[in-house]
Structure formats: C-alpha cells, structure tokens
Design a protein around this motif. Structure first.
Motif, PDB file in Angstrom:
ATOM      1  N   ALA A 301       0.828  -1.212   0.000  1.00  0.00           N
ATOM      2  CA  ALA A 301       0.000   0.000   0.000  1.00  0.00           C
ATOM      3  C   ALA A 301       0.859   1.257   0.000  1.00  0.00           C
ATOM      4  N   LEU A 302       2.046   1.177   0.589  1.00  0.00           N
ATOM      5  CA  LEU A 302       2.910   2.344   0.715  1.00  0.00           C
ATOM      6  C   LEU A 302       3.737   2.610  -0.538  1.00  0.00           C
ATOM      7  N   LEU A 303       4.211   1.547  -1.213  1.00  0.00           N
ATOM      8  CA  LEU A 303       5.195   1.717  -2.273  1.00  0.00           C
ATOM      9  C   LEU A 303       4.744   1.272  -3.660  1.00  0.00           C
ATOM     10  N   ALA A 304       3.745   0.399  -3.749  1.00  0.00           N
ATOM     11  CA  ALA A 304       3.380  -0.168  -5.053  1.00  0.00           C
ATOM     12  C   ALA A 304       2.953   0.905  -6.043  1.00  0.00           C
ATOM     13  N   ALA A 305       2.266   1.962  -5.587  1.00  0.00           N
ATOM     14  CA  ALA A 305       1.792   3.006  -6.498  1.00  0.00           C
ATOM     15  C   ALA A 305       2.959   3.714  -7.182  1.00  0.00           C
ATOM     16  N   ASP A 306       4.046   3.954  -6.471  1.00  0.00           N
ATOM     17  CA  ASP A 306       5.208   4.615  -7.068  1.00  0.00           C
ATOM     18  C   ASP A 306       5.808   3.770  -8.184  1.00  0.00           C
ATOM     19  N   TRP A 307       5.876   2.450  -7.989  1.00  0.00           N
ATOM     20  CA  TRP A 307       6.411   1.573  -9.025  1.00  0.00           C
ATOM     21  C   TRP A 307       5.485   1.545 -10.239  1.00  0.00           C
ATOM     22  N   GLN A 308       4.188   1.532  -9.997  1.00  0.00           N
ATOM     23  CA  GLN A 308       3.244   1.527 -11.111  1.00  0.00           C
ATOM     24  C   GLN A 308       3.308   2.838 -11.889  1.00  0.00           C
ATOM     25  N   ALA A 309       3.529   3.956 -11.202  1.00  0.00           N
ATOM     26  CA  ALA A 309       3.632   5.253 -11.872  1.00  0.00           C
ATOM     27  C   ALA A 309       4.840   5.309 -12.803  1.00  0.00           C
ATOM     28  N   ARG A 310       5.845   4.512 -12.531  1.00  0.00           N
ATOM     29  CA  ARG A 310       7.033   4.473 -13.381  1.00  0.00           C
ATOM     30  C   ARG A 310       6.909   3.418 -14.484  1.00  0.00           C
ATOM     31  N   GLY A 311       5.742   2.785 -14.582  1.00  0.00           N
ATOM     32  CA  GLY A 311       5.532   1.779 -15.613  1.00  0.00           C
ATOM     33  C   GLY A 311       5.987   0.394 -15.218  1.00  0.00           C
ATOM     34  N   GLY A 312       6.243   0.170 -13.945  1.00  0.00           N
ATOM     35  CA  GLY A 312       6.687  -1.132 -13.467  1.00  0.00           C
ATOM     36  C   GLY A 312       5.762  -1.678 -12.402  1.00  0.00           C
ATOM     37  N   ASN A 313       6.274  -2.562 -11.591  1.00  0.00           N
ATOM     38  CA  ASN A 313       5.456  -3.112 -10.511  1.00  0.00           C
ATOM     39  C   ASN A 313       6.338  -3.704  -9.424  1.00  0.00           C
ATOM     40  N   ALA A 314       5.805  -3.760  -8.215  1.00  0.00           N
ATOM     41  CA  ALA A 314       6.455  -4.379  -7.061  1.00  0.00           C
ATOM     42  C   ALA A 314       5.563  -5.518  -6.581  1.00  0.00           C
ATOM     43  N   GLU A 315       6.113  -6.712  -6.542  1.00  0.00           N
ATOM     44  CA  GLU A 315       5.345  -7.905  -6.188  1.00  0.00           C
ATOM     45  C   GLU A 315       5.770  -8.415  -4.818  1.00  0.00           C
ATOM     46  N   PHE A 316       4.773  -8.864  -4.021  1.00  0.00           N
ATOM     47  CA  PHE A 316       5.024  -9.375  -2.675  1.00  0.00           C
ATOM     48  C   PHE A 316       4.388 -10.763  -2.566  1.00  0.00           C
ATOM     49  N   SER A 317       5.123 -11.703  -1.952  1.00  0.00           N
ATOM     50  CA  SER A 317       4.584 -13.052  -1.775  1.00  0.00           C
ATOM     51  C   SER A 317       5.109 -13.649  -0.476  1.00  0.00           C
TER      52      SER A 317
END
Length: 432
Positions: A301-317
């Motif tokens: 919730a804190l960081l995923a939006a920033d990665w998406q704004a740059r055209g990428g993604n952050a995955e957690f498992s």
C-alpha cells in the motif's frame, strides 16, 4: 580354506598308501625273501606314495603368525609415548580399529579447540578432546582455565556465541558453537571454540580506516569552501568600510552570496552529522510476533503506487500465508523500505522496473526474505563495500540506506547478504 583341502587329502592318501606298501613289503619279505620282482613292486609303490605326500606338502601354505601394528603407529605426532593423558592415554589407543585411530588423529589436530561436556543441559564438566583444547588450558594461555571451562559447560546446545576470556596476552574473543549428541545411550554436548581475536582486530581496523576516510572526505568537502568563503566575506566587509556609492550595492551582493554559500555548506555538514547520528542511535528492538502477510500488505500500500507510476510493478509473496516472525515490526518494515528504495534507484533507467519481495522457510526452519530487482546489479569489485556506512557510488548518495538495513536486521538477530544473480539485477537476502 577350500584351497587347502585338496593338498591335505593328497597328503593323507599318500600316508595311507605308504602304510599299505610297508605292510605288503613286510609280508612279501617274510614269505619270499628271494623274490626280486616283488621287492621292485614294493619299491615302486613306496615311491608313488612318497610323491603323493610331497605333492600335498608343497601345496600347503606356510602360515606365518600375524604381526599387529603397534598402537603408536596410529597415534598423532607427539602422542606416541604418552601414557599419562587420562582418557586420551595409550590405554585407550591400544586395541582400537585403525579407522577409529585415524579419526582420533584427525580430531587431535583439528584447527579448533574441542571440548566434551558430560550432560545435555546444566553445568556439566568440560573436558578437552584435542591438542588445541589442551593448549588453551595450559599455562601461558587462559588465565583462569577453570572459569573458562565453566563458561563452556554453561552454554546451551545448538547455539553460537562470541565469548571473551582472559589470557596471558590480554583479553581474547572466540566463537563458541555447541551441539548435542548421544553416544552409547549417554547424552553429551560437544563445544567447539575458535579464537577470532586477530581476525576481528583486522576487520575492525579496516572498518575504522574506511570510516575515517569517508568522514574526513565529507568534512573536508564542507570545511574547505567554508574557510575560503569566510576569508572572502571578511575582505568584502573591509572594502565596505569606505565604499564608493557605485560599488556599495555590488559589494553587498557579493557578501550576501558568500554568506549564503557558507550557510548551505554548514547545513550540508549538519545533515551529514545527523545521518551519522541516526546510524549510532537506533533504539533497541522491541520484538513481537509479526504476521508477514500483513507487513507485506502495508508495504504494498505504501510503495506499489510509485512503481506503477514508473511503468513497473512491485510484487510481494509469502509462503505459507500464515508465516510469522518474532521481530520489531517497525524496524523490519524500515529495513525492507530501504531495500526497495535502493531497488527503485537502481532500476531508474529500466523501461519496466520490477521488484519482488518474497518470504519463505529455508533449510533448518530459518526465515528467508528475498528482495530482488531487474536493475544492473552491483559490480563485483564494489560488492564487499556496499554495507559500509557512507559508502556510495551515487552522485548525491549518502551511503546510509544499506548500512541502516544491516544495522536494523542485526539488531533483530538476523543477517543480510548481497547475493549474485545468474542473470541481471541485484538480490538481497535477509535471514532470521
């Protein structure tokens, strides 16, 4: 034994034939003493019997008594004539199988000090098992051998600790590892003690050398222009004492510029000192049971939006989803945020930046958290320095992020390592 049966039978048969020929010759000589033909036949029979017996004797192996190698042949160097070592004396060496003796010789010369502790728990008695252990307790090494043995005996099994003890050369530190085992139904512990004082001194000296180099570099970068600008400001003040009307405004602007530059450099130096203070004043960890799935959800919730704004993604498992760990939640969260910020900076030039954070149980039931990205990775020549405080290859980098990660992880009883990847990118592994 089967190979000796034929010759023995031939020997017995030859003896029986010889006995029969002898009996026949006696009867013939008694009945017809003047018959040469019968005497020749008896001689031929005796010769055949003798040949049969010779054949049997020649095939039999002459068995020599087996000579056992002396026990001293298997003893370690310097132990061949020892008979006063108690449990390690000659009495226990004699009669042992050569394989056991060879194993004893290897343990005797192991490069660590080995001790046997009689009980699985509690204060058992620590007994030296090899030469290094005996030398450690001998005069000239440990100042209080009995006290050192008590410290070893009090250590629980399956743990590693750094201990200190007094020696004739001063205080020494050693890494102590204890394991439990059962021998012939008797529970006992084995303690391995490896002195590391010289290695720690070398590493500490190297760390201080690097830290002083970085501190002096940063401080000089701030103080040199401050000193220069201070001299300029003083000269401007002297010129402003009797200025020409046309020069007054220009001198005032120059003085304002110099003072502003001094203020900026002082603020930069104060910021640097504040960063150093943040490393040295991290509060003590307050561990609690943390559900990793919930912690990862907060990070997403804190960081995923920033990665998406740059055209990428952050995955957690997390595997399994119920995985928990006993740590300070705030400090672990901050360590992972620093790693993800580092990954974001490393992937700034990527078209589709990607970061993955995964948690699972590794061998031995240890928790393994892995943070990986698809950036260029860390060059091999810099990998050994990335956790050093204030070390950075970035133009505006402070070198605090990864140093803080290690500080926070170690404060919670874990370790963090940089792992080389097969392809591209960087990979950091946090283990608890």
């Amino acid at each position: 034994m089967a190979s000796e049966r034929g010759p023995k039978l031939a020997l017995v048969a030859g003896a029986l034939v010889l006995m029969a020929v002898s009996a026949a010759a006696t009867s013939v000589l008694y009945a017809q003493p003047d018959s040469p033909r019968l005497l020749a036949l008896c001689g031929i029979g005796a010769a055949a019997a003798a040949a049969l017996m010779w054949h049997g004797l020649s095939k039999l192996e002459v068995r020599q008594p087996r000579r056992e190698a002396p026990a001293s042949a298997f003893l370690p160097a310097g132990r061949a004539t020892s008979t006063t070592d108690g449990d390690d004396g000659m009495a226990n060496w004699q009669g042992l199988h050569p394989a056991a003796l060879a194993l004893e010789a290897r343990l005797e010369h192991a490069p660590i000090a080995l001790f046997r502790i009689a009980h699985l728990s509690g204060a058992g008695e620590a007994t030296p098992l090899n030469a290094n252990a005996r030398r450690l307790l001998a005069p000239g090494r440990a100042s209080a051998p009995q006290q050192l043995c008590e410290v070893l005996a009090a250590q629980p099994a399956d743990q590693r600790n750094l201990i200190s003890f007094d020696t004739e050369r001063g205080l020494e530190r050693a890494m102590l590892a204890v394991s439990a085992l059962t021998v012939q139904g008797e529970g006992q512990r084995i303690a391995a003690l490896l002195p590391v004082e010289s290695e720690l001194e070398a590493e500490a000296l190297n760390a201080w050398r690097q830290l002083v180099h970085i501190l002096t570099h940063e401080i000089m970068n701030s103080l040199t222009p401050v000193a220069s600008l201070s001299r300029t400001a003083r000269e401007l003040l002297e010129e402003m004492q009797a200025p020409q009307p046309a020069q007054a405004a220009e001198l005032a602007d120059d003085l304002r510029t110099s003072l502003d530059a001094i203020a900026r450099r002082a603020a930069s130096l104060a910021d640097f000192v504040g960063s150093y203070r943040s490393l040295s004043t991290v509060p003590e960890a307050q561990p609690e049971r943390v559900r990793l799935g919930d912690l990862f959800a907060r990070l997403a919730a804190l960081l995923a939006a920033d990665w998406q704004a740059r055209g990428g993604n952050a995955e957690f498992s997390v595997e399994p989803a119920s995985l928990e760990v006993l740590v300070d939640p705030g400090q672990l969260e901050q360590a992972l945020i620093n790693l993800l910020k580092n990954a974001a900076e490393a992937t700034a030039a990527q078209a589709r930046p990607t970061a993955t954070v995964s948690a699972r149980l590794s061998r031995g039931g240890r928790l393994r958290i892995e943070v990986a990205d698809n950036g260029p990775g860390v060059p091999d020549e810099l990998a050994a320095h990335i956790f050093t405080p204030f070390f950075s290859t970035k133009k505006q980098g402070r070198g605090i992020g990864l140093a803080m990660v290690r500080h926070l992880v170690h404060g919670n009883g874990g370790t963090v390592r940089y792992a080389r990847t097969v392809s591209s990118g960087a990979r950091f592994i946090v283990t608890f």
